[in-house]
Enzyme design. Sequence first.
Site, PDB file in Angstrom:
ATOM      1  N   ASP A  68       0.821  -1.217   0.000  1.00  0.00           N
ATOM      2  CA  ASP A  68       0.000   0.000   0.000  1.00  0.00           C
ATOM      3  C   ASP A  68       0.852   1.263   0.000  1.00  0.00           C
ATOM      4  O   ASP A  68       2.073   1.202   0.168  1.00  0.00           O
ATOM      5  CB  ASP A  68      -0.958  -0.010   1.218  1.00  0.00           C
ATOM      6  CG  ASP A  68      -0.275  -0.455   2.511  1.00  0.00           C
ATOM      7  OD1 ASP A  68       0.954  -0.333   2.611  1.00  0.00           O
ATOM      8  OD2 ASP A  68      -0.983  -0.926   3.417  1.00  0.00           O
ATOM      9  N   GLU A 144      -9.633  -2.031   5.303  1.00  0.00           N
ATOM     10  CA  GLU A 144     -10.226  -1.660   6.592  1.00  0.00           C
ATOM     11  C   GLU A 144     -11.547  -2.406   6.813  1.00  0.00           C
ATOM     12  O   GLU A 144     -12.234  -2.753   5.838  1.00  0.00           O
ATOM     13  CB  GLU A 144     -10.514  -0.147   6.598  1.00  0.00           C
ATOM     14  CG  GLU A 144      -9.297   0.735   6.371  1.00  0.00           C
ATOM     15  CD  GLU A 144      -8.398   0.864   7.593  1.00  0.00           C
ATOM     16  OE1 GLU A 144      -8.188  -0.126   8.310  1.00  0.00           O
ATOM     17  OE2 GLU A 144      -7.884   1.980   7.813  1.00  0.00           O
TER      18      GLU A 144
END
Length: 242
Positions: A68, A144
């Site tokens: 990421d 998430e």
Amino acid sequence: MIKWHIEKSPNEVAVKAAMIYRQQIMDKPQSVLGFATGSTPELFYRELIMLYQDRQLSFKECKSFNLDEYCGLNPSHRQSYHYYMEEKLFKHVDFDDGHIYLPHGNVDDYHRECKRYDALLIEHGPIDIQLLGIGRNGHIGFNEPNDVLIPSTHVVHLDDKTIKDNARFFSCEDLVPKSAITMGLKTIQQSNKILLLATGPEKAEILKALRSEKISTQLPASFLHLHADVTIICDESAAKHF
Ligand code: PGA
């Protein structure tokens, strides 16, 4: 089936993880290595550098992919994951610059950047071994907790808990980017092997939840129960609720 290893200290977690990467590279010098950022892997990178300096491994033929990157940060920004990887690993070892891949956070068209990264993963992948940390909220990469999860590389709005946790790397919480580009769970799951590291008492609750073997989009790491070759190495403080 997740294989769990509990080590006495974060240092022993790092040594064991580095040995697994060393073995991977010995078995296959052209390995595609998946890397992660954050506090947890710092000792692991130190171990890899020591093994490299000791001529026990070389990254010359390897490729690397990171999970990421924050949206809006240039690679030279001190809190970017490009900068982190350069400082913590790449500048100390013998990776070919052309073999290092991270998503770019400073682009105009995020949709195109996600597609570009997925195409690179298809071209060079699958990843032979993917390193993961875990957020206190159960995220892996920046996937998430949510009602729905997106399988491929995508832009994600960061959870309040993640922003608070990562504020320690920035001079104030307001400066933490609110979004990031992350590999999705499909790409992570396509790695041949997965190695998750977790250290410290702040990870104890989430590891206890992960042990329950229930799968939920509210605990993205729980999807690792569907993968055939996952090893989790944690220290005693992270395992204190087992
Ligand atoms: P940490 O982050 O290693 O800084 O705790 C882990 C993660 O968010 O994946």
